[in-house]
Motif scaffolding. Structure first.
Motif, PDB file in Angstrom:
ATOM      1  N   ALA A 170      33.448  37.171  50.102  1.00  0.00           N
ATOM      2  CA  ALA A 170      32.380  36.715  49.206  1.00  0.00           C
ATOM      3  C   ALA A 170      31.459  37.867  48.830  1.00  0.00           C
ATOM      4  N   LEU A 171      31.128  38.715  49.807  1.00  0.00           N
ATOM      5  CA  LEU A 171      30.273  39.870  49.513  1.00  0.00           C
ATOM      6  C   LEU A 171      30.958  40.837  48.547  1.00  0.00           C
ATOM      7  N   LEU A 172      32.236  41.073  48.758  1.00  0.00           N
ATOM      8  CA  LEU A 172      32.962  41.962  47.837  1.00  0.00           C
ATOM      9  C   LEU A 172      33.036  41.365  46.434  1.00  0.00           C
ATOM     10  N   PHE A 173      33.251  40.047  46.345  1.00  0.00           N
ATOM     11  CA  PHE A 173      33.316  39.393  45.041  1.00  0.00           C
ATOM     12  C   PHE A 173      31.979  39.488  44.310  1.00  0.00           C
ATOM     13  N   VAL A 174      30.887  39.209  45.020  1.00  0.00           N
ATOM     14  CA  VAL A 174      29.556  39.281  44.399  1.00  0.00           C
ATOM     15  C   VAL A 174      29.247  40.712  43.984  1.00  0.00           C
ATOM     16  N   GLY A 175      29.613  41.676  44.813  1.00  0.00           N
ATOM     17  CA  GLY A 175      29.392  43.074  44.463  1.00  0.00           C
ATOM     18  C   GLY A 175      30.180  43.490  43.231  1.00  0.00           C
ATOM     19  N   ALA A 176      31.428  43.075  43.155  1.00  0.00           N
ATOM     20  CA  ALA A 176      32.250  43.412  41.984  1.00  0.00           C
ATOM     21  C   ALA A 176      31.715  42.733  40.730  1.00  0.00           C
ATOM     22  N   ALA A 177      31.270  41.480  40.853  1.00  0.00           N
ATOM     23  CA  ALA A 177      30.715  40.778  39.700  1.00  0.00           C
ATOM     24  C   ALA A 177      29.421  41.436  39.230  1.00  0.00           C
ATOM     25  N   ALA A 178      28.571  41.835  40.164  1.00  0.00           N
ATOM     26  CA  ALA A 178      27.318  42.506  39.797  1.00  0.00           C
ATOM     27  C   ALA A 178      27.605  43.848  39.140  1.00  0.00           C
ATOM     28  N   TYR A 179      28.537  44.598  39.697  1.00  0.00           N
ATOM     29  CA  TYR A 179      28.898  45.887  39.108  1.00  0.00           C
ATOM     30  C   TYR A 179      29.436  45.708  37.691  1.00  0.00           C
ATOM     31  N   SER A 180      30.282  44.713  37.511  1.00  0.00           N
ATOM     32  CA  SER A 180      30.843  44.450  36.184  1.00  0.00           C
ATOM     33  C   SER A 180      29.761  44.031  35.205  1.00  0.00           C
ATOM     34  N   ALA A 181      28.832  43.190  35.650  1.00  0.00           N
ATOM     35  CA  ALA A 181      27.761  42.747  34.757  1.00  0.00           C
ATOM     36  C   ALA A 181      26.867  43.913  34.364  1.00  0.00           C
TER      37      ALA A 181
END
Length: 56
Positions: A34-45
């Motif tokens: 979940a932390l990796l997913f949120v980090g990747a989504a934030a980076y992409s945004a």
């Protein structure tokens, strides 16, 4: 008879211990995922927001 009861109790205890360890590992893996997913989504945004601000 007593040894059979103790053997069954020991087998049940071992199974419950192994299942507990598996579920504990899965819980940790879920949190890390979940932390990796949120980090990747934030980076992409953030990356997409910066790209939209630049003229093409």
């Amino acid at each position: 008879m007593l040894l059979k009861i103790l053997g069954v109790a020991l087998a049940i205890w071992i199974v419950i211990s192994v299942l507990g360890a598996v579920f504990k590992f899965l819980g940790v893996a879920l949190v890390i995922g979940a932390l990796l997913f949120v980090g990747a989504a934030a980076y992409s945004a953030i990356k997409n927001r910066n790209n939209k601000a630049l003229p093409r």
